[in-house]
Write a protein that holds these residues in place. Structure first.
Motif, PDB file in Angstrom:
ATOM      1  N   ASP A 156      -0.556  -2.189   8.144  1.00 44.04           N
ATOM      2  CA  ASP A 156      -0.988  -0.911   7.579  1.00 44.04           C
ATOM      3  C   ASP A 156      -2.483  -0.914   7.242  1.00 44.04           C
ATOM      4  O   ASP A 156      -3.162   0.097   7.388  1.00 44.04           O
ATOM      5  CB  ASP A 156      -0.152  -0.570   6.338  1.00 44.04           C
ATOM      6  N   ARG A 157      -2.999  -2.056   6.817  1.00 43.70           N
ATOM      7  CA  ARG A 157      -4.451  -2.143   6.563  1.00 43.70           C
ATOM      8  C   ARG A 157      -5.218  -1.916   7.861  1.00 43.70           C
ATOM      9  O   ARG A 157      -6.255  -1.265   7.884  1.00 43.70           O
ATOM     10  CB  ARG A 157      -4.821  -3.508   5.983  1.00 43.70           C
ATOM     11  N   PHE A 162     -12.775  -5.898   7.079  1.00 46.77           N
ATOM     12  CA  PHE A 162     -12.438  -4.475   7.238  1.00 46.77           C
ATOM     13  C   PHE A 162     -13.638  -3.575   6.894  1.00 46.77           C
ATOM     14  O   PHE A 162     -13.527  -2.357   6.890  1.00 46.77           O
ATOM     15  CB  PHE A 162     -11.263  -4.098   6.330  1.00 46.77           C
ATOM     16  N   THR A 206       0.835  -1.211   0.000  1.00 48.65           N
ATOM     17  CA  THR A 206       0.000   0.000   0.000  1.00 48.65           C
ATOM     18  C   THR A 206       0.864   1.252   0.000  1.00 48.65           C
ATOM     19  O   THR A 206       2.066   1.203   0.296  1.00 48.65           O
ATOM     20  CB  THR A 206      -0.865   0.063   1.277  1.00 48.65           C
ATOM     21  N   LEU A 228      -6.045 -13.188   4.950  1.00 49.82           N
ATOM     22  CA  LEU A 228      -4.765 -12.468   4.916  1.00 49.82           C
ATOM     23  C   LEU A 228      -3.641 -13.372   5.410  1.00 49.82           C
ATOM     24  O   LEU A 228      -3.500 -13.603   6.614  1.00 49.82           O
ATOM     25  CB  LEU A 228      -4.850 -11.221   5.808  1.00 49.82           C
ATOM     26  N   ASP A 258      -5.308   1.792   8.707  1.00 48.17           N
ATOM     27  CA  ASP A 258      -6.353   2.493   7.945  1.00 48.17           C
ATOM     28  C   ASP A 258      -7.731   2.181   8.531  1.00 48.17           C
ATOM     29  O   ASP A 258      -8.578   3.063   8.682  1.00 48.17           O
ATOM     30  CB  ASP A 258      -6.309   2.075   6.465  1.00 48.17           C
ATOM     31  N   TYR A 259      -7.943   0.917   8.878  1.00 47.50           N
ATOM     32  CA  TYR A 259      -9.224   0.482   9.455  1.00 47.50           C
ATOM     33  C   TYR A 259      -9.508   1.224  10.765  1.00 47.50           C
ATOM     34  O   TYR A 259     -10.618   1.713  11.004  1.00 47.50           O
ATOM     35  CB  TYR A 259      -9.152  -1.032   9.675  1.00 47.50           C
ATOM     36  N   VAL A 286      -0.349  -5.977   6.183  1.00 49.93           N
ATOM     37  CA  VAL A 286      -1.554  -6.234   6.980  1.00 49.93           C
ATOM     38  C   VAL A 286      -1.642  -5.214   8.128  1.00 49.93           C
ATOM     39  O   VAL A 286      -2.707  -4.658   8.413  1.00 49.93           O
ATOM     40  CB  VAL A 286      -1.573  -7.687   7.520  1.00 49.93           C
ATOM     41  N   LYS A 341     -11.871 -10.990   4.558  1.00 46.64           N
ATOM     42  CA  LYS A 341     -10.665 -11.093   3.729  1.00 46.64           C
ATOM     43  C   LYS A 341      -9.736 -12.117   4.371  1.00 46.64           C
ATOM     44  O   LYS A 341      -9.549 -12.125   5.586  1.00 46.64           O
ATOM     45  CB  LYS A 341      -9.925  -9.742   3.677  1.00 46.64           C
TER      46      LYS A 341
END
Ligand code: ZN
Length: 353
Positions: free
Chosen positions: A182-183, A162, A3, A169, A186-187, A180, A167
């Motif tokens: 970083d996801r 999310f 990302t 992962l 964001d979440y 993951v 998902k």
């Protein structure tokens, strides 16, 4: 897939390191005395020996006891005086006082503070403040970034929603884990924090991790807080009830989080705390409303994590003091010298890179 956040993380590290190296090598710190102001408040989290397993995510939150010692020595070498945080407003407001000061603060109340940091502070006679989050102390609130680190340490595949369906992962490599992580960052930004913490707790339990057992393993229990409260160098301050981002809660919750921590810390430590640290402390977690709320609650001092050194004018706004984080990714003595110079805070803000 990587990302934009992951790329930005690497760019940011490179820029910060280059900036700190540049300042320490050019000795700009010695040339630009004015930038240093009246001193510095350091932010620490974990203080513990280095391990090879903490390579991403929370690495910046851990410094070693020897780096803490080097930071103290760097301050003493510059004739800076150690000071308890709560004494800072009077010292800064006194026009006859030309001395420069340093204060140490440790956020979240980790057990390793008592084990590894206290002996170093005692060795040098340096006062320090530990900020307690009541939900952590009472084992009723998990520490989502620690839970996440424990989840990511497994080499399994996790399943998480999310917001757009489940998902799968896989966590088979360091780069996957960073992606993951970083996801999740964001979440967390987009989801109400209590809801996000609950969802991360459920995920942890699904892979055999008990998030509150982890809190218990990491955070000082009431008994140890009471014991440490007898140390003349140690003071405890509030760090809210649940470590929620205060800018994201309504007025009632804000008041409850700030005023509630006055009562709980008093119960643990045996005195009413005079100091408070805003959870996270960055610009999107503390603003004028929160700064005013801390003042109205009666805190003498409250600290952000907005980077900056102290100035005489800082005394006018003692519930908005800036701090400088001693970052686990930059544990070199010469970097402390660069931070003490104040020069990094005069440069364009590389953290936005
Ligand atoms: Zn914190």
């Amino acid at each position: 897939m990587i990302t934009g956040t992951t790329v930005r993380r690497f760019v940011r590290h490179a820029l910060i390191r280059t900036g700190l190296e540049g300042i320490s090598l050019t000795r700009a710190g010695h040339l630009w005395r004015a930038a240093a102001g009246r001193g510095i408040i350091f932010t620490l989290h974990h203080v513990r020996p280095a391990t090879s397993t903490r390579t991403y995510a929370n690495a910046l939150l851990s410094i070693t006891p020897s780096f803490l010692e080097e930071a103290i020595q760097a301050c003493l070498e510059r004739d800076m005086m150690p000071l308890p945080l709560q004494d800072l407003p009077e010292r800064l407001a006194d026009p006859r006082d030309k001395r420069t000061y340093f204060c140490f603060t440790l956020d979240d109340g980790y057990r390793d503070n008592a084990q590894f940091a206290t002996p170093v502070f005692r060795k040098y006679g340096v006062p320090y403040t530990i900020f307690l989050t009541s939900g952590f102390v009472e084992r009723t609130r998990s520490i989502w970034w620690e839970t996440l680190e424990a989840i990511l340490a497994c080499n399994c595949e996790i399943v998480f929603d999310f917001g757009s369906g489940e998902k799968h992962l896989p966590l088979g490599s360091e780069i996957r884990k960073t992606f993951v992580y970083d996801r999740f960052m964001d979440y967390l930004t987009l989801t109400p924090e209590d809801e996000a913490v609950d969802a991360i707790d459920r995920l942890a339990r699904s892979v055999g991790i008990d998030p509150l057992a982890l809190t218990d393993q990491l955070i000082l229990p009431v008994h140890d807080i009471a014991q440490l409260a007898e140390d003349a160098l140690c003071r405890f301050g509030g760090h809210s009830l649940t470590h929620v981002n205060l800018r994201r809660v309504d007025a009632d919750r804000l008041k409850h989080e700030i005023e509630g921590s006055l009562d709980t810390v008093e119960r643990y430590a045996g005195y009413r705390p005079e100091t408070f640290a805003y959870p996270y402390g960055y610009a999107s977690a503390v603003g004028p409303r929160e700064i005013q709320a801390a003042r109205q609650a009666g805190f003498k001092v409250a600290v952000t994590n907005l980077p900056g050194v102290l100035r005489s004018e800082s005394a006018q706004d003692p519930t908005a003091f800036r701090r400088v984080s001693l970052n686990g990714n930059y544990q070199k003595r010469r970097y402390v010298g660069a931070l003490l110079s104040g020069v990094p805070f005069k440069l364009p803000d590389t953290r936005k890179a």
